[in-house]
Scaffold this motif. Structure first.
Motif, PDB file in Angstrom:
ATOM      1  N   VAL A  87       9.294   7.462   8.870  1.00 15.08           N
ATOM      2  CA  VAL A  87       9.806   6.302   9.607  1.00 15.08           C
ATOM      3  C   VAL A  87       9.110   6.149  10.962  1.00 15.08           C
ATOM      4  N   LYS A  88       8.605   7.232  11.479  1.00 10.00           N
ATOM      5  CA  LYS A  88       7.797   7.173  12.696  1.00 10.00           C
ATOM      6  C   LYS A  88       6.848   8.355  12.679  1.00 10.00           C
ATOM      7  N   SER A  89       5.953   8.434  13.632  1.00  8.68           N
ATOM      8  CA  SER A  89       4.968   9.518  13.611  1.00  8.68           C
ATOM      9  C   SER A  89       5.675  10.876  13.636  1.00  8.68           C
TER      10      SER A  89
ATOM     11  N   HIS B 119      12.272   9.356   5.934  1.00 14.13           N
ATOM     12  CA  HIS B 119      11.283   8.583   5.184  1.00 14.13           C
ATOM     13  C   HIS B 119      11.731   7.136   5.003  1.00 14.13           C
ATOM     14  N   GLN B 120      10.786   6.244   5.056  1.00 15.61           N
ATOM     15  CA  GLN B 120      11.028   4.846   4.722  1.00 15.61           C
ATOM     16  C   GLN B 120      10.297   4.609   3.406  1.00 15.61           C
ATOM     17  N   VAL B 121      11.071   4.509   2.355  1.00 10.79           N
ATOM     18  CA  VAL B 121      10.495   4.604   1.020  1.00 10.79           C
ATOM     19  C   VAL B 121       9.556   3.447   0.678  1.00 10.79           C
ATOM     20  N   HIS B 122       9.704   2.303   1.346  1.00  9.50           N
ATOM     21  CA  HIS B 122       8.835   1.161   1.014  1.00  9.50           C
ATOM     22  C   HIS B 122       7.627   1.039   1.932  1.00  9.50           C
ATOM     23  N   SER B 123       7.480   1.928   2.887  1.00  7.97           N
ATOM     24  CA  SER B 123       6.433   1.729   3.895  1.00  7.97           C
ATOM     25  C   SER B 123       5.083   2.259   3.410  1.00  7.97           C
ATOM     26  N   ASP B 124       4.051   2.027   4.210  1.00  9.89           N
ATOM     27  CA  ASP B 124       2.739   2.588   3.883  1.00  9.89           C
ATOM     28  C   ASP B 124       2.288   3.563   4.964  1.00  9.89           C
TER      29      ASP B 124
ATOM     30  N   TYR C 251       0.825  -1.209   0.000  1.00  9.34           N
ATOM     31  CA  TYR C 251       0.000   0.000   0.000  1.00  9.34           C
ATOM     32  C   TYR C 251       0.859   1.258   0.000  1.00  9.34           C
ATOM     33  N   ASN C 252       2.004   1.134  -0.586  1.00 10.66           N
ATOM     34  CA  ASN C 252       2.896   2.283  -0.696  1.00 10.66           C
ATOM     35  C   ASN C 252       2.454   3.134  -1.884  1.00 10.66           C
ATOM     36  N   VAL C 253       2.462   4.433  -1.671  1.00 12.42           N
ATOM     37  CA  VAL C 253       1.974   5.322  -2.726  1.00 12.42           C
ATOM     38  C   VAL C 253       2.792   5.196  -3.999  1.00 12.42           C
ATOM     39  N   HIS C 254       4.071   4.881  -3.882  1.00 10.86           N
ATOM     40  CA  HIS C 254       4.890   4.730  -5.078  1.00 10.86           C
ATOM     41  C   HIS C 254       4.432   3.554  -5.939  1.00 10.86           C
ATOM     42  N   ARG C 255       3.845   2.593  -5.291  1.00  9.85           N
ATOM     43  CA  ARG C 255       3.435   1.404  -6.035  1.00  9.85           C
ATOM     44  C   ARG C 255       2.401   1.767  -7.101  1.00  9.85           C
ATOM     45  N   VAL C 256       1.546   2.734  -6.780  1.00 12.13           N
ATOM     46  CA  VAL C 256       0.537   3.102  -7.780  1.00 12.13           C
ATOM     47  C   VAL C 256       0.917   4.355  -8.567  1.00 12.13           C
ATOM     48  N   SER C 257       1.638   5.253  -7.938  1.00 14.29           N
ATOM     49  CA  SER C 257       1.856   6.533  -8.613  1.00 14.29           C
ATOM     50  C   SER C 257       2.993   6.501  -9.622  1.00 14.29           C
ATOM     51  N   ILE C 258       3.911   5.560  -9.491  1.00 13.37           N
ATOM     52  CA  ILE C 258       5.017   5.508 -10.463  1.00 13.37           C
ATOM     53  C   ILE C 258       5.057   4.156 -11.150  1.00 13.37           C
TER      54      ILE C 258
ATOM     55  N   TYR D 292      22.668  11.110  -1.157  1.00 13.86           N
ATOM     56  CA  TYR D 292      23.213  12.350  -0.662  1.00 13.86           C
ATOM     57  C   TYR D 292      23.584  13.260  -1.825  1.00 13.86           C
ATOM     58  N   GLY D 293      23.256  14.538  -1.676  1.00 17.19           N
ATOM     59  CA  GLY D 293      23.702  15.501  -2.667  1.00 17.19           C
ATOM     60  C   GLY D 293      22.990  15.381  -3.998  1.00 17.19           C
ATOM     61  N   GLU D 294      23.673  15.732  -5.047  1.00 16.46           N
ATOM     62  CA  GLU D 294      23.012  15.867  -6.339  1.00 16.46           C
ATOM     63  C   GLU D 294      22.650  14.529  -6.974  1.00 16.46           C
ATOM     64  N   ASP D 295      23.195  13.411  -6.468  1.00 17.25           N
ATOM     65  CA  ASP D 295      22.867  12.117  -7.045  1.00 17.25           C
ATOM     66  C   ASP D 295      21.589  11.535  -6.448  1.00 17.25           C
ATOM     67  N   ASN D 296      20.968  12.271  -5.564  1.00 16.06           N
ATOM     68  CA  ASN D 296      19.788  11.776  -4.873  1.00 16.06           C
ATOM     69  C   ASN D 296      18.710  11.346  -5.869  1.00 16.06           C
ATOM     70  N   PRO D 297      18.400  10.047  -5.924  1.00  8.67           N
ATOM     71  CA  PRO D 297      17.440   9.570  -6.926  1.00  8.67           C
ATOM     72  C   PRO D 297      16.011  10.038  -6.633  1.00  8.67           C
ATOM     73  N   CYS D 298      15.709  10.350  -5.384  1.00  8.03           N
ATOM     74  CA  CYS D 298      14.351  10.808  -5.057  1.00  8.03           C
ATOM     75  C   CYS D 298      14.021  12.081  -5.828  1.00  8.03           C
TER      76      CYS D 298
END
Lengths: 577, 135, 315
Positions: free
Chosen positions: C140-142, C129-134, C51-58, C96-102
């Motif tokens: 990563v926490k509240s 952020h935990q990129v695979h979480s829902d 139920y990760n948003v990336h799963r549907v949005s990308i 980190y830095g300019e190579d950040n894939p996000c």
């Protein structure tokens, strides 16, 4: 309105509960959970302060919670809602449609108690001959018309946002977006007002609160290769849907000479009448913003320009502002970057002519006209510029040096056309150090030097009046307004020199144990005042630890201490008015 | 009559000590216990004000006036202690069903009465419920 | 034996260190295999990713979900051979830095370059952020716990007797703060901090006929944003705060009469009684200024005094 909100939210929840209908080849998944519970709230002694955000009802109340999450192919819906009581609940809903659209809706409400001022200190009568305890005419009295009342309001916040990608590919992107936030406060409050038609009489009443604030924002953003442009529109309005509280202002009497309305009443704008008190105007605000951002061979440049107008609709008063912001990022080398920030704005508030009755009309020496035009302290020109050099020798270290200047030139503060200008030079050094996964630390040191900080200019003290230098024809009394010309002395809590130092150390002696310690120190000083040398010191150490004993046990503890001290003048006029 | 101004100096101090502590215990099968507590002790007040001497002339002419400001600092002293305590337990009946219970206790101690009267008191909330999950 | 073991460990260590700096090399002829194939081996990640948003949005949806490969690259070679170096992985350095894939997709956060909030600049996005979480916003926490991890002193401030209700859960840090830095330029220059307060407290916007200059200047002259011992989030309690800029009311010098304010019956109305003492006028004038000057944020309604030009903000 509240019913509409609740109905809408309920419908939304019901719709969201419908399982996502599927077709044969669709990939459908969903989970849901429901919480059913109850709570009991009780209290001991005076509970409104301990339970500032609770309602003590000595009843068992039901609670309901709901979680739903479902996907079908590239669409997803999430709903999370909780009902605690009718003044405390929340709902969060989010929908995503692939890379085409996304929408969010949230609602939350809570109840907030506000305190009840008992006004018990508002009782006094003068002794004209203290030695013989002879009562005089000046008094202060109070009346609480709602003794024992508890005040509070429920705050409801509804927010939504939607993004629609009209074009989205590797090179270009165009999207529309819209957002909205409403805050509705409904309940009651204490309204305190003072009549000083001869002596002071303070009254406390209950007043209904029904306040609506709505924010809307919408825009379009387009990207073509390295550049993007955006336009954004904002609108906000506030209104109270209940009339202002009313109170009766006493008939004027002279506090010493008794029932001489003509003498004291002629110094007042109104008396012996019932009028509104504590009335907030209906207001609105428009803003238009254009934004631009582009990647450059050596970095990026972003900027915006905003025109905004805020209006007091009750009196047609406007605040207009125009301003721009620009930011430049430049990678000077692989390890050194530069960030430049510039902003400038002009804010202009409408002047307002205050028409007043003549002072002591038809009285000896009276008839003075105190009409004036109120020029706003908000009218100003603002500028700031700063540059920051960031040095990143590796991921483990970061060092940045920031320096900047800002100025704030007020047209009409403290007096019209005075152009009182506050200028600030500031510098900041930030060091972050992370030599290993066990240890990291950061330090920030900032210094600000300010000329002419915001202050009360020339109003704190009064020079001695040797008799009445400009007596009013017909009597030799010193009247309040005559003291204005004799005032001097500046006062403020804002420094001309501010030094701040902040440390934080994180240490993980073992995998299971971590420690975080911090310290904030601030020293503010203003020795440019012609009254006192102002000083303020802040010391704030903190310590936090977490210990995972084993997979079943984890413990944490924090301690923070704050010690803040400062000084201020206590000035009083020696005047028997 | 008007004899200028009198000015003294005030020193104001805010002192706050804040403690938080808690633990999570998953010791018993299918059960999670959590305890958290926060204690805040805050004081804000200014020291007695020493006003300068008033001139003899002013004292004589303004004979009905009182220039003793030595106790004005006591009118607005603030001293509050607040304790928040939360005890919670979750018991997983099965993979889809969890029973939860929680006790919230808040105590507010008002040691210096300001204009609102003595606000000392406590509030407690007892909560219990069951979460059902379905996939 | 121990020497052999040591040598093996050392060799393994060197290999790991060496290999960790080798970029993924995805063959040009590798193809998309779909997220279901990825999930067959990476079942723990797939479960969290359901139920990760990336799963549907990308997902680049074309009858098959390829969300995993949208970031990690085409996976056929990696799936066939199981070689971790045939798929793109993201180390701390990568983020980190300019190579950040996000930032390939989240370019709308120019603050990644221009902002001033350190975690995503220094620790990468995964600091928060935990990129695979829902979870909400993939945190990563509240949100409050996440911010308070570093900003311990702010947590303590939110527990002070007067505070914004963040620890109660009725507000979030991000209601006021932009965690990715100064991305919004909707409100300009000096007005920004005042405008931020007016976003919720818009009824204090004005402009008013009768102004209180510090309320136009900056809310933080009189208020603290997080918490305070003084009521109403004031920096210090009244009257100290007011007396920092204003002289005390000159009626505070009046000696009080010791006895009843009015002999019964009161000549001015019922219930206007009470006991007066020597210091009563000081208690009236030097306890809480806003008992009379209630409209300290500004008012359109004139106070009573003509010669005071109606500026008293008592109505």
């Amino acid at each position: 309105m509240q019913r509409t909100i609740k109905t809408t939210l309920l419908l939304f929840v019901m719709v969201s509960l419908i399982p996502v209908s599927s077709y044969a080849d669709d990939l459908v998944e969903y989970d849901w959970g429901i919480y059913l519970g109850s709570h009991y709230t009780g209290s001991v002694d005076y509970y409104p302060r301990a339970g500032e955000y609770y309602r003590s009802n000595f009843e068992i109340r039901p609670e309901v919670g709901l979680n739903y999450i479902g996907t079908r192919n590239d669409k997803m819906l999430k709903v999370n809602a909780f009902y605690y009581d009718d003044k405390r609940m929340y709902l969060n809903a989010e929908g995503v449609g692939g890379d085409t659209w996304s929408a969010k809706l949230s609602y939350r409400s809570f109840f907030h108690r506000t305190p009840h001022d008992l006004l018990e200190n508002m009782t006094a009568r003068e002794a004209v001959d203290p030695e013989h305890n002879t009562p005089g005419g000046k008094t202060t009295t109070h009346q609480d018309y709602v003794p024992g009342a508890q005040f509070g309001y429920a705050s409801h916040q509804v927010a939504s946002e939607a993004i629609l990608n009209l074009i989205k590919n590797d090179e270009n992107e165009v999207k529309l977006y819209a957002a909205h936030k409403s805050i509705i406060e409904h309940g009651d409050k204490q309204v305190i007002s003072t009549s000083h038609c001869f002596s002071c009489h303070v009254e406390s009443h209950r007043a209904e609160v029904d306040l609506y604030t709505h924010n809307f924002m919408g825009g379009i953003e387009g990207s073509m290769g390295p550049a993007s442009l955006a336009y954004e529109f904002g609108y906000r309005f506030t209104e109270s849907r209940v009339g202002a509280s009313q109170r009766y202002f006493d008939e004027a009497q002279h506090p010493i000479q008794g029932n001489k309305k003509e003498e004291f009443g002629s110094r007042l704008i109104y008396d012996d009448t019932t009028l509104a008190v504590e009335k907030q105007p209906e207001t609105e605000k428009y803003s238009h913003t254009a934004k631009i951002k582009t990647d450059l061979p050596f970095g990026a440049l972003a900027g915006s320009f905003t025109h905004a107008r805020a209006t007091n609709k009750d009196y047609g008063l406007d605040t207009k502002s125009n301003g721009g912001v620009a930011r430049l990022f430049s990678r000077l080398s692989r390890r050194i970057s530069f960030v430049g920030n510039f902003s400038a704005s002009r804010i202009k508030d409408d002047p307002y002519f205050v028409d007043l009755p003549l002072w002591r009309e038809d009285r000896p020496g009276g008839g003075q006209d105190f009409d004036y035009t109120r020029y706003s302290s908000l009218t100003r020109t603002y500028f700031s510029g700063s540059g920051e050099v960031i040095y990143n020798p590796s991921i483990r270290y970061r060092l940045s040096l920031l320096a900047g200047y800002k100025s704030n030139k007020r047209d009409d503060f403290p007096i019209q056309d005075a152009e009182y200008e506050t200028e600030t030079l500031f510098g900041q050094l930030t060091v972050r150090y992370r030599p290993s996964s066990k240890f990291s630390g950061s330090m920030k040191a900032r210094i600000e030097q300010t000329d002419n900080p915001f202050m009360t200019v020339g109003k704190l003290l009064e020079r001695r009046m040797n008799g009445v230098e400009d007596p009013i024809t017909g009597n030799g009394f010193v009247y309040y307004f005559q003291r204005e010309d004799y005032k001097y002395g500046d006062a403020t809590q804002l420094p001309t020199m501010s030094q701040q130092l902040q440390f934080q150390l994180r240490y993980r002696p073992a995998r299971k144990w971590s420690l975080v310690g911090g310290l904030r120190v601030q020293l503010d000083k203003n020795d440019d005042l012609n009254t006192i040398d102002f000083e303020k010191t802040v010391l704030q150490p903190s310590l936090s630890t977490t210990y995972v004993v084993n997979p079943s046990w984890s413990l944490y503890g924090n301690f923070t201490h704050l010690n803040e001290s400062l000084n201020a003048p206590l000035a009083v006029a020696l005047f028997d008015g | 009559m008007h004899y200028g101004s009198l000015m003294g100096e005030m020193d104001y101090k805010t002192v706050v000590n804040s403690f938080s502590a808690g633990f999570t215990f998953l010791g018993i099968k299918r059960t999670v216990f959590t305890v958290s507590g926060n204690m805040v002790m805050g004081e804000a007040e200014f020291d007695p004000v020493n006003m300068p001497e008033v001139s003899d002339e002013a004292e004589q002419e303004l004979e009905a006036a009182n220039f003793d400001y030595s106790e004005v600092n006591t009118y607005s002293d603030l001293s509050y202690n607040r304790l928040d305590l939360t005890l919670g337990a979750d018991y997983s009946i099965d993979d889809e069903t969890t029973f939860s219970a929680e006790l919230i206790y808040i105590n507010f101690a008002d040691d210096e009465v300001y204009v609102y009267g003595d606000q000392t008191g406590s509030l407690y909330v007892i909560r219990a419920g069951v979460t059902f999950g379905l996939r | 034996m121990s020497k052999q073991l040591m040598s093996m460990f050392l060799a393994a260590f060197v290999c790991v260190v060496f290999m960790s700096h080798i970029s993924a090399k995805i063959p040009d002829d590798a193809t998309y295999i779909g997220s279901e194939t990825c999930g067959a081996c990476h079942d723990d990640v797939a479960e969290a990713f359901r139920y990760n948003v990336h799963r549907v949005s990308i997902s680049a949806w074309d009858g098959e979900n390829i969300a995993c490969e949208s970031c990690h690259g085409r996976g056929s070679a990696h799936a066939d051979e199981g070689d971790p170096y045939l798929i793109k992985t993201f180390s701390e350095e990568y983020e980190y830095g300019e190579d950040n894939p996000c930032l390939d997709c989240h370019e709308g956060y120019p603050s990644a370059y221009l902002g001033d909030h350190h975690p995503h600049i220094e620790e990468g996005c995964s600091g928060c952020h935990q990129v695979h979480s829902d979870t909400e916003n993939l945190l990563v926490k509240s949100e409050d716990k996440l911010c308070f991890d570093c900003h311990i002193e702010k947590m303590a401030e939110f527990r002070m007797p007067s505070h914004h209700p963040v620890t109660e859960g009725f507000m979030n840090c991000t209601d006021c703060h932009a965690p990715h830095g100064k991305k919004s330029v909707q409100f300009v220059g000096m007005m920004s901090s005042r405008e931020r307060c007016l976003g919720c407290h818009a009824e204090k916007q004005g402009p008013y006929i009768f102004e209180h200059a510090p309320a136009n200047e900056d809310c933080m002259i009189c208020h603290k944003a997080h918490g305070s011992v003084a009521d109403n989030l004031l920096t210090q309690s009244e009257p100290f705060l007011c007396l920092s800029c204003h002289a005390a009311h000159f009626h505070s010098t009046i000696t009080g009469y010791t006895g009843s304010v009015y002999d019964s019956p009161s000549p001015v109305g019922p219930d206007r009684g009470g006991q007066s003492g020597i210091h009563s006028f000081k208690k009236v004038m030097l306890t809480k200024c806003t008992q009379c000057h209630t409209q300290v944020h500004g008012s359109d309604l004139p106070a009573q005094s003509v010669s005071g030009q109606a500026k008293g903000m008592t109505r």
